[in-house]
Design a protein around this motif. Sequence first.
Motif, PDB file in Angstrom:
ATOM      1  N   VAL A  71       0.860  -1.186   0.000  1.00 20.05           N
ATOM      2  CA  VAL A  71       0.000   0.000   0.000  1.00 20.05           C
ATOM      3  C   VAL A  71       0.898   1.239   0.000  1.00 20.05           C
ATOM      4  N   ALA A  72       0.820   1.977  -1.115  1.00 24.86           N
ATOM      5  CA  ALA A  72       1.677   3.159  -1.291  1.00 24.86           C
ATOM      6  C   ALA A  72       0.809   4.343  -1.713  1.00 24.86           C
ATOM      7  N   PRO A  73       1.238   5.564  -1.357  1.00 25.01           N
ATOM      8  CA  PRO A  73       0.415   6.747  -1.669  1.00 25.01           C
ATOM      9  C   PRO A  73       0.491   7.155  -3.142  1.00 25.01           C
ATOM     10  N   ASP A  74      -0.587   7.774  -3.639  1.00 28.11           N
ATOM     11  CA  ASP A  74      -0.521   8.393  -4.970  1.00 28.11           C
ATOM     12  C   ASP A  74      -0.069   9.847  -4.804  1.00 28.11           C
ATOM     13  N   ARG A  75      -0.149  10.622  -5.890  1.00 28.45           N
ATOM     14  CA  ARG A  75       0.416  11.979  -5.804  1.00 28.45           C
ATOM     15  C   ARG A  75      -0.375  12.900  -4.861  1.00 28.45           C
ATOM     16  N   VAL A  82      -0.982  -1.706  -4.684  1.00 30.93           N
ATOM     17  CA  VAL A  82      -0.462  -1.734  -6.056  1.00 30.93           C
ATOM     18  C   VAL A  82      -0.009  -3.108  -6.540  1.00 30.93           C
ATOM     19  N   VAL A  83      -0.384  -4.172  -5.804  1.00 32.31           N
ATOM     20  CA  VAL A  83      -0.055  -5.518  -6.305  1.00 32.31           C
ATOM     21  C   VAL A  83      -1.278  -6.432  -6.342  1.00 32.31           C
ATOM     22  N   LEU A  84      -1.315  -7.287  -7.350  1.00 28.46           N
ATOM     23  CA  LEU A  84      -2.388  -8.268  -7.468  1.00 28.46           C
ATOM     24  C   LEU A  84      -2.230  -9.337  -6.390  1.00 28.46           C
ATOM     25  N   GLY A  85      -3.355  -9.879  -5.962  1.00 31.14           N
ATOM     26  CA  GLY A  85      -3.295 -10.929  -4.945  1.00 31.14           C
ATOM     27  C   GLY A  85      -4.681 -11.255  -4.440  1.00 31.14           C
ATOM     28  N   PHE A  86      -4.718 -11.938  -3.299  1.00 32.15           N
ATOM     29  CA  PHE A  86      -5.990 -12.404  -2.739  1.00 32.15           C
ATOM     30  C   PHE A  86      -6.128 -11.998  -1.279  1.00 32.15           C
ATOM     31  N   ASP A  87      -7.376 -12.077  -0.806  1.00 33.96           N
ATOM     32  CA  ASP A  87      -7.659 -11.718   0.582  1.00 33.96           C
ATOM     33  C   ASP A  87      -7.393 -12.843   1.569  1.00 33.96           C
ATOM     34  N   ASN A  88      -7.320 -14.084   1.059  1.00 29.73           N
ATOM     35  CA  ASN A  88      -7.143 -15.197   2.007  1.00 29.73           C
ATOM     36  C   ASN A  88      -6.223 -16.264   1.433  1.00 29.73           C
ATOM     37  N   LEU A  89      -5.732 -17.100   2.355  1.00 27.42           N
ATOM     38  CA  LEU A  89      -4.759 -18.127   1.962  1.00 27.42           C
ATOM     39  C   LEU A  89      -5.343 -19.138   0.977  1.00 27.42           C
ATOM     40  N   ASP A  90      -6.610 -19.513   1.175  1.00 24.46           N
ATOM     41  CA  ASP A  90      -7.201 -20.551   0.321  1.00 24.46           C
ATOM     42  C   ASP A  90      -7.061 -20.229  -1.163  1.00 24.46           C
ATOM     43  N   ALA A  91      -7.229 -18.959  -1.506  1.00 25.77           N
ATOM     44  CA  ALA A  91      -7.116 -18.582  -2.920  1.00 25.77           C
ATOM     45  C   ALA A  91      -5.689 -18.764  -3.420  1.00 25.77           C
ATOM     46  N   ALA A 213      -1.812   1.972 -10.740  1.00 21.95           N
ATOM     47  CA  ALA A 213      -3.109   2.647 -10.582  1.00 21.95           C
ATOM     48  C   ALA A 213      -3.921   1.982  -9.480  1.00 21.95           C
ATOM     49  N   GLY A 214      -3.413   0.863  -8.959  1.00 19.21           N
ATOM     50  CA  GLY A 214      -4.137   0.086  -7.944  1.00 19.21           C
ATOM     51  C   GLY A 214      -4.582  -1.228  -8.546  1.00 19.21           C
ATOM     52  N   GLU A 215      -4.445  -2.312  -7.776  1.00 19.30           N
ATOM     53  CA  GLU A 215      -4.811  -3.633  -8.322  1.00 19.30           C
ATOM     54  C   GLU A 215      -6.294  -3.652  -8.684  1.00 19.30           C
ATOM     55  N   ARG A 337      -6.588  -9.393 -18.838  1.00 12.18           N
ATOM     56  CA  ARG A 337      -5.320  -9.447 -19.585  1.00 12.18           C
ATOM     57  C   ARG A 337      -4.563  -8.124 -19.413  1.00 12.18           C
ATOM     58  N   ARG A 338      -3.283  -8.234 -19.133  1.00 17.72           N
ATOM     59  CA  ARG A 338      -2.394  -7.077 -19.016  1.00 17.72           C
ATOM     60  C   ARG A 338      -2.853  -6.080 -17.942  1.00 17.72           C
ATOM     61  N   SER A 339      -3.436  -6.635 -16.883  1.00 14.56           N
ATOM     62  CA  SER A 339      -3.860  -5.760 -15.787  1.00 14.56           C
ATOM     63  C   SER A 339      -2.742  -5.583 -14.758  1.00 14.56           C
ATOM     64  N   ALA A 340      -1.542  -6.089 -15.093  1.00  9.72           N
ATOM     65  CA  ALA A 340      -0.385  -5.903 -14.213  1.00  9.72           C
ATOM     66  C   ALA A 340       0.881  -6.182 -15.012  1.00  9.72           C
ATOM     67  N   PHE A 341       1.993  -5.733 -14.458  1.00  7.47           N
ATOM     68  CA  PHE A 341       3.296  -6.058 -15.053  1.00  7.47           C
ATOM     69  C   PHE A 341       4.196  -6.621 -13.968  1.00  7.47           C
ATOM     70  N   CYS A 342       5.120  -7.494 -14.371  1.00  8.21           N
ATOM     71  CA  CYS A 342       6.104  -8.035 -13.431  1.00  8.21           C
ATOM     72  C   CYS A 342       7.486  -7.584 -13.865  1.00  8.21           C
ATOM     73  N   LEU A 343       8.322  -7.281 -12.892  1.00  6.54           N
ATOM     74  CA  LEU A 343       9.728  -6.982 -13.158  1.00  6.54           C
ATOM     75  C   LEU A 343      10.522  -7.919 -12.255  1.00  6.54           C
ATOM     76  N   GLU A 344      10.819  -9.092 -12.808  1.00  4.68           N
ATOM     77  CA  GLU A 344      11.472 -10.137 -12.021  1.00  4.68           C
ATOM     78  C   GLU A 344      12.973 -10.043 -12.245  1.00  4.68           C
ATOM     79  N   THR A 345      13.671  -9.630 -11.195  1.00  2.00           N
ATOM     80  CA  THR A 345      15.128  -9.517 -11.293  1.00  2.00           C
ATOM     81  C   THR A 345      15.711 -10.918 -11.185  1.00  2.00           C
ATOM     82  N   GLN A 346      16.684 -11.236 -12.011  1.00  7.02           N
ATOM     83  CA  GLN A 346      17.076 -12.645 -12.111  1.00  7.02           C
ATOM     84  C   GLN A 346      18.378 -12.831 -12.897  1.00  7.02           C
TER      85      GLN A 346
END
Length: 380
Positions: A71-75, A82-91, A213-215, A337-346
């Motif tokens: 959770v980060a502030p906007d301007r 700002v990240v995709l995910g779920f509310d609970n472990l089961d998901a 823009a927010g998940e 589709r394309r509702s997020a981007f990943c930047l995986e350092t590797q």
Amino acid sequence: MTYLTCTSSILLVLAVVGAAGGAADQPNSGISRRTFGKMADGKLIDLYTLTNKQGMRVAITNYGGIVVSIVAPDRNGKPGDVVLGFDNLDAYLAKEPYFGALIGRYGNRIGNARFKLNGGEYKLPANDGPNSLHGGVQGFDKRVWTAREIRGEHPALELTYLSKDGEEGYPGNLSAKVVYSLTDDNALKIDYTATTDKDTVLNLTNHSYFNLAGEGNGNILKHQIMINAGSFTPIDGTLIPTGELRKVDGTPFDFRQPVSIGARIDADDEQIKYGKGYDHNFVLNRSGASLSLAARVTDPESGRVLEVLTTQPGLQFYTGNFLDGSIHGKGGKPYGRRSAFCLETQHFPDSPNKPSFPSTVLKPGQTYRESTVYRFSVSK
Ligand code: GLA
């Protein structure tokens, strides 16, 4: 009795004032823990929340070392996740595309699900066509890590995991440690270390899916991205690098100047077609071995800016091409589709089969050490 009541009332008043003061001016930085859910065998899984002095919050679970929310502030100072995910472990326990997870032992693909090391051949589970993806069927993203809260200068969470010799086909007992820390300049730092008792290969990363823009808030095509890379590793039709390092000049992969993610994402280009958009490893321009800037992404609407710094040689830029709206995330929102981007350092994909790529071999007596920083700020 009177004394006790009086003391508790004072404490209560102090606590209320403290909490209110914290929310209004300077938030109480630190780390808190709650139960997140239960594994099939009944084991309880926790969710840890790191909070910094700016009020930025990062929640991480010890299941898969998954970053559940950032959770980060906007301007305008308005907080957003700002990240995709779920509310609970089961998901997270159901099939899902590695949202926020720690990836190991090998981030991205190993071609034909096998590699040779010291003359021996190691066979891995093929879980992505003919290839092995993100550590196999039960990668580090599906393991329960041991957590330790660190209350130092900055709140931090240490996660450790012992991956047994032969797990998912990889040699050596591998002892992995990942420390997530949240600093007051709104940076989430991830420090990875590991040791082994047999020669092995290793490529650890984090698979957070960002939407500045927010998940759940539309696609990321208007985000502007800069990637500090003069070349990338072209892939074949199964997304395995061909071994070539190709210059980005004149291709849809030239992000040395900021450009919108959507500008060339459907270009008539063989590489773009193989990836169904961007799903490619970039060869970072590095200066020395310490953390250096790999990418910067800006969302013109919210003003949020994400900078990625890393010690790693490569960066997988993936634009959520496989998301199709069938997964419903936090609050039941569909992730299209394309509702997020990943930047995986590797390290580069398929390095164990590409002798010309930087080596991913780890030997007994050596310590694997890599760090990545995801730093948030705003633009005007
Ligand atoms: C990585 C891969 C993609 C895809 C995602 C998960 O980023 O490169 O091809 O497999 O993970 O869906």
